[in-house]
Write an enzyme that holds these catalytic residues in place. Structure first.
Site, PDB file in Angstrom:
ATOM      1  N   CYS A  52      -0.417   4.132   2.103  1.00 47.84           N
ATOM      2  CA  CYS A  52      -0.206   3.981   3.554  1.00 47.84           C
ATOM      3  C   CYS A  52       1.254   4.230   3.932  1.00 47.84           C
ATOM      4  O   CYS A  52       1.542   4.887   4.930  1.00 47.84           O
ATOM      5  CB  CYS A  52      -0.533   2.559   4.018  1.00 47.84           C
ATOM      6  SG  CYS A  52      -1.986   1.821   3.285  1.00 47.84           S
ATOM      7  N   ASP A  53       2.177   3.681   3.162  1.00 53.40           N
ATOM      8  CA  ASP A  53       3.560   3.596   3.618  1.00 53.40           C
ATOM      9  C   ASP A  53       4.558   4.433   2.821  1.00 53.40           C
ATOM     10  O   ASP A  53       5.717   4.534   3.210  1.00 53.40           O
ATOM     11  CB  ASP A  53       4.015   2.121   3.576  1.00 53.40           C
ATOM     12  CG  ASP A  53       3.172   1.242   4.500  1.00 53.40           C
ATOM     13  OD1 ASP A  53       2.751   1.760   5.549  1.00 53.40           O
ATOM     14  OD2 ASP A  53       2.938   0.077   4.171  1.00 53.40           O
ATOM     15  N   CYS A 105       0.829  -1.201   0.000  1.00 51.85           N
ATOM     16  CA  CYS A 105       0.000   0.000   0.000  1.00 51.85           C
ATOM     17  C   CYS A 105       0.865   1.253   0.000  1.00 51.85           C
ATOM     18  O   CYS A 105       1.363   1.671   1.058  1.00 51.85           O
ATOM     19  CB  CYS A 105      -0.936  -0.006   1.208  1.00 51.85           C
ATOM     20  SG  CYS A 105      -1.987   1.465   1.285  1.00 51.85           S
TER      21      CYS A 105
END
Ligand code: NDP
Length: 311
Positions: A139-140, A136
Site C-alpha cells: 500500500c505505502d 503494508c
C-alpha cells in the site's frame, strides 16, 4: 431481546469485502443487514493513499474509498448497525447473530471481519502511524522513494515486503529479534542476495523517533547485549504477522492453524452451508482491498445461489 425479523443475509464486517458483498446483495434484492462493527471500514481506515485500486486514476484515501462503497451499498438498500457482534449460533437455521442480548435471525451469513496487522505496541509507533509507520508495503511503499526504511519481522511477509521495498527505497534495513529467520529458505535467500537489503539480527525496535514531518529514526536494542543504538530511517514497516478476527466464530467454523476461516477452494463456502466468508478473514496470502472486494462479490453470488437452492 430478539429482533424477530428473518433476514435473507446478515453481513458481519464492513471492509471492502463486506461492502462489495452488500452492494451485490442489495442489488439482488436481498436487503442485506450489515453489522459493520464499532471500528467500521477495516484496515483501509488506517491507510493514507490507495493508488492501486482500479478506477481511481489519481488515487483515493482509504477512508474515502470506504465511505464511497458504503454510500453505494446504502443507495441500494443495505441497512447498517454500527455495533460489534458478540456471539453467533450456527447450530441450526435460521442462524442467530447476537449483539449483546439482541438476537438477529438470518437465512445466510457472510463473514468479512478481516484481519488486523500486529503492531509492536509502542506509544511512539502509534504516534507516527501513517506518518512513516505502516504495516503494508504494497500500500505505502511507493511513498518511500530514495530513502532508508526499516522492515521488522523474520517471516515470509518480512522477506517479501523487504524485497518489494527495494524498488523504491535506497536501502531496506531488515530488523529481526533473533539470529535466524522463520521465513522459508527460498525467501530468505532472495532477501540476503539483494544488495539493497541490510540485515540487523538480534535487534528490536524500542522507540520510533520523529518530528512534525514524520519518522526520522529508530532506537534499536540488541537482544543479546542489551545495548541501544539510534539509526536514521524514514520509514518503519511492520511485518510481524496478522491476526484474523475470528474469535466469535471459532466455535462453529473450521479455521486453519493460524485462525483464518477455511473456505472451499474457488468459493466462499465455509464448513456450514449458508455461512460464507470473504476477504482477509479467509485470505492470508493476497490481503489487498481489491482481492477482498472480489471475494465479497463472490460471497454475494454464492449466497444468492445457495438461497435459490435452499429457499
Ligand atoms: P509469521 O508469523 O510467519 O512471522 C512473524 C515474524 O515476526 C516472526 O519472524 C516473528 O519473530 C516476528 N515477530 C512477531 N512478533 C514480534 C514482535 N513483537 N517483535 C518483533 N518481531 C516479532 O508471519 P508472516 O506474516 O510473515 O507470515 C504469515 C503466514 O503467511 C506464514 O504462514 C507465511 O509462510 C505466509 N506467507 C507466505 C508468503 C508466500 O509464500 N509468498 C508471503 C507472506 C506470508 P520470531 O521468528 O522470533 O517468532
Amino acid at each position: 431481546m430478539s429482533d424477530n425479523q428473518l433476514e435473507d443475509m446478515i453481513i458481519i464486517g464492513s471492509g471492502p469485502a463486506g461492502l462489495t458483498c452488500a452492494i451485490y446483495a442489495a442489488r439482488a434484492n436481498l436487503k442485506p443487514l450489515m453489522i459493520e462493527g464499532e471500528e467500521a471500514g477495516g484496515q483501509l481506515m488506517v491507510t493514507t493513499d490507495v493508488e492501486n485500486f482500479p478506477g481511481f486514476e489519481h488515487g483515493v484515501t482509504g477512508p474515502n474509498l470506504v465511505a464511497t462503497m458504503r454510500s453505494q451499498a446504502e443507495r441500494f438498500g443495505t441497512r447498517f448497525i454500527t455495533r460489534n457482534v458478540t456471539k453467533v449460533d450456527f447450530s441450526s437455521r435460521p442462524f442467530k447473530v447476537f449483539i449483546g442480548q439482541t438476537q438477529y435471525l438470518a437465512k445466510t451469513v457472510v463473514i468479512s471481519t478481516g484481519a488486523s496487522a500486529k503492531y509492536l505496541g509502542l506509544e511512539s509507533e502509534r504516534k507516527y502511524m501513517n506518518r512513516g509507520v505502516s504495516a503494508c508495503a504494497t500500500c505505502d511503499g511507493a511513498f518511500f522513494k530514495n530513502v532508508e526504511v526499516a522492515v521488522v519481522g523474520g517471516g515470509d511477509t518480512a522477506m517479501e515486503e523487504a524485497n518489494f521495498l527495494t524498488r523504491f527505497a535506497s536501502t531496506v534495513h531488515l530488523i529481526h529479534r533473533r539470529d535466524s529467520f522463520r521465513a522459508s529458505k527460498i525467501m530468505v535467500d532472495r532477501a540476503l542476495a539483494n544488495p539493497k537489503i541490510k540485515v540487523h539480527y538480534n535487534k528490536e525496535v524500542v522507540e520510533v523517533l520523529g518530528d512534525e514531518k514524520g519518522v526520522n529514526g529508530l532506537m534499536l536494542k540488541d537482544t543479546v547485549t542489551g545495548a541501544t543504538e539510534r539509526h536514521q530511517f524514514q520509514g518503519l514497516f511492520l511485518a510481524i504477522g496478522h491476526k484474523p478476527n475470528t474469535d466469535v466464530f471459532k466455535e462453529w467454523l473450521r479455521l486453519d492453524e493460524t485462525g483464518y476461516i477455511k473456505t472451499e477452494k474457488g468459493s466462499t463456502y465455509t464448513n456450514i452451508p449458508g455461512v460464507f466468508a470473504a476477504g482477509d478473514v479467509q485470505d492470508h496470502v493476497y490481503r489487498q482491498a481489491i482481492t477482498a472486494a472480489g471475494s465479497g462479490c463472490m460471497a454475494s453470488i454464492d449466497a444468492e445461489r445457495w438461497l435459490e437452492a435452499n429457499p
